[in-house]
Design a protein around this motif. Sequence first.
Motif, mmCIF file in Angstrom:
data_model
loop_
_atom_site.group_PDB
_atom_site.id
_atom_site.type_symbol
_atom_site.label_atom_id
_atom_site.label_comp_id
_atom_site.label_asym_id
_atom_site.label_seq_id
_atom_site.Cartn_x
_atom_site.Cartn_y
_atom_site.Cartn_z
ATOM 1 N N ARG A 143 0.795 -1.219 0.000
ATOM 2 C CA ARG A 143 0.000 0.000 0.000
ATOM 3 C C ARG A 143 0.832 1.276 0.000
ATOM 4 O O ARG A 143 0.297 2.354 -0.282
ATOM 5 C CB ARG A 143 -0.927 0.011 1.227
ATOM 6 N N GLN A 144 2.100 1.159 0.325
ATOM 7 C CA GLN A 144 2.914 2.370 0.468
ATOM 8 C C GLN A 144 4.088 2.373 -0.509
ATOM 9 O O GLN A 144 4.823 1.393 -0.615
ATOM 10 C CB GLN A 144 3.451 2.493 1.899
ATOM 11 N N LYS A 145 4.248 3.472 -1.199
ATOM 12 C CA LYS A 145 5.387 3.644 -2.084
ATOM 13 C C LYS A 145 5.854 5.090 -2.028
ATOM 14 O O LYS A 145 5.090 6.004 -1.705
ATOM 15 C CB LYS A 145 5.053 3.239 -3.516
ATOM 16 N N GLN A 208 12.003 3.823 8.152
ATOM 17 C CA GLN A 208 11.084 3.051 7.302
ATOM 18 C C GLN A 208 11.819 2.254 6.239
ATOM 19 O O GLN A 208 11.327 1.220 5.779
ATOM 20 C CB GLN A 208 10.090 3.992 6.617
#
Length: 322
Positions: A143-145, A208
């Motif tokens: 879901r995260q880029k 992250q």
Amino acid sequence: MIEINNYKLPSKWEEFSPKEFLTVSRYVSLFTEGALALHQTKIHLFCALTNFRIERLKPNQRQKFIDNLLKLLEDFNFFYEIIYSPASKFKNITFEVRKLLRKQEPEKIKEPEARFAEKLKRSYVPDLSIRRQLLPELRLSRRQKLKGYSFDCCRIPETNIAAEQFIDANQAYEAFEESRDFAYLDLLTAILYCQPYSSEKARALVEQLQSVPVELKNAVLLNFLGILNYLFRETKYSVLFSQAGSKTKKKNLLGMSAILFSMSEKGYGSLQEVAGLNLFTFLDLIYKNISDAINECLSLEMSKEEISEKLDIPINVINEFA
């Protein structure tokens, strides 16, 4: 593109898709480290890019296939160059032929001068000069880029890299090269994939990125190194990064961090405004300031040796401006 056995293969870095570049960077990194020989790298790249599986061939067919394939892959040379030694003898060959020899074996070149190169020792080293950002996005999860910097010099030079971002990335890269501490690789990746850029946001992003595969971060490093090499070797800015004769031994002649303050003091804007300048605008200003400084010294009838001592600029660079 080049065609090998009905397979089309990219013939330069800029032709790779992000997925292909990730694959290629893995094997080129191994070649750079000396873990793969040139012929092994070519075979691995061919198989990875075409999904061809040599192990499916019968054992008695494999070596003949590999030998024939290597002959077909002679021009598959985007990722390496040939270095001849001793360099003093190689320089006796004309520039045009030297340029051919950088990518082709002398036995394949018709010019008579190439016969001289056949007697010289050869080594094969990575040729990392990349004119385009090949990994525009970095996926952290499903879901995260993260959206990365833009850089494209295939036609009109375009980038959204800011001066401060370039300086910070270059310092992180140099720290990683010196220490091989992967914390600096995380920092470099964070700097390049922090949009819009601020050093505070980039450092907050580092944590992250620790879960991102090292292979992916190595590809980010390879792409950035290729862009640095392009700027340092193939553009007018190459004269800004010569080390010969420099007291500081840094890639940049005047020290880029110091230049931010210098530009601000000269009225190009506040420190924050100068730090936010587009990379090409920033490099153009450095180029202009060095040119102006050299021309001012020349107007005072100073010798090139005196100018070199005063400005800490190698004479070969002064010759580019004089």
